[in-house]
Design an enzyme around this catalytic site. Structure first.
Site, mmCIF file in Angstrom:
data_model
loop_
_atom_site.group_PDB
_atom_site.id
_atom_site.type_symbol
_atom_site.label_atom_id
_atom_site.label_comp_id
_atom_site.label_asym_id
_atom_site.label_seq_id
_atom_site.Cartn_x
_atom_site.Cartn_y
_atom_site.Cartn_z
ATOM 1 N N TYR A 22 0.785 -1.231 0.000
ATOM 2 C CA TYR A 22 0.000 0.000 0.000
ATOM 3 C C TYR A 22 0.820 1.286 0.000
ATOM 4 C CZ TYR A 22 -3.642 -3.336 1.164
ATOM 5 O OH TYR A 22 -4.494 -4.406 1.132
ATOM 6 N N ASN A 67 -13.496 2.498 -1.761
ATOM 7 C CA ASN A 67 -12.561 1.405 -1.563
ATOM 8 C C ASN A 67 -13.070 0.708 -0.306
ATOM 9 O OD1 ASN A 67 -10.500 -0.349 -0.870
ATOM 10 N ND2 ASN A 67 -8.871 1.092 -1.377
ATOM 11 N N ASP A 80 -25.827 -3.869 -1.797
ATOM 12 C CA ASP A 80 -27.235 -3.477 -1.843
ATOM 13 C C ASP A 80 -27.410 -1.985 -1.607
ATOM 14 O OD1 ASP A 80 -27.902 -6.112 -2.360
ATOM 15 O OD2 ASP A 80 -28.672 -6.509 -0.337
ATOM 16 N N HIS A 93 -9.306 0.209 -5.823
ATOM 17 C CA HIS A 93 -8.439 -0.564 -4.925
ATOM 18 C C HIS A 93 -7.001 -0.185 -5.222
ATOM 19 C CE1 HIS A 93 -11.549 -2.988 -3.170
ATOM 20 N NE2 HIS A 93 -12.085 -3.058 -4.373
ATOM 21 N N SER A 95 -4.273 -1.958 -4.497
ATOM 22 C CA SER A 95 -3.578 -3.117 -5.060
ATOM 23 C C SER A 95 -4.413 -3.729 -6.178
ATOM 24 C CB SER A 95 -3.327 -4.160 -3.970
ATOM 25 O OG SER A 95 -4.551 -4.721 -3.528
#
Length: 137
Positions: A22, A67, A80, A93, A95
């Site tokens: 990250y 994210n 939902d 994301h 990664s």
């Protein structure tokens, strides 16, 4: 234009946790480095699924970047919630989830997002902002 960025569990540890995946930059420092004069960016982070759902329901943004962290692969409830709002959502994301453990390969959010950006590090958030800036949303 108002954009809401929602980060899920453990993303409050960016810059400290698994820096080999990250990076070493905190999310706050990254957001401060962006120069998007015509976009008002607000950020919400929670490790709690219900708080993320409430944030989705109560948003007043023109677009949402999410994210969902580990909830990406497990939360039908967040999926939902995204399906129940009119605000367009881009999934991001840091990664490349397809190159990680097999349980991370499926996103429950991708089918209800207008687009998905994986694997470009923090730059993914900027790419999502660019999408909203240039789209009709």
């Amino acid at each position: 234009m108002k954009i809401l960025i929602i980060n899920g569990p453990n993303l409050n540890l960016l810059g400290k946790r698994q820096t080999e995946i990250y990076g070493e930059l905190s999310f706050d420092d990254y957001i401060k480095s962006l120069n998007k004069n015509n976009i008002q960016i607000s950020v919400f982070q929670s490790n709690i699924e219900g708080e993320i759902i409430n944030c989705l329901h109560e948003n007043n943004a023109d677009g949402i970047i999410i994210n969902a962290g580990g909830y990406t692969h497990t939360s039908v409830a967040i999926r939902d919630a995204i399906s129940s709002i009119e605000t367009p959502v881009v999934e991001v994301h840091i990664s490349n989830i397809a190159s990680r453990e097999s349980f991370r390969h499926e996103s429950l959010i991708s089918p209800v997002a207008v687009g998905c950006i994986f694997g470009f590090g923090m730059k993914g958030y900027e790419l999502a902002l660019d999408y909203f800036e240039k789209s009709k949303h």
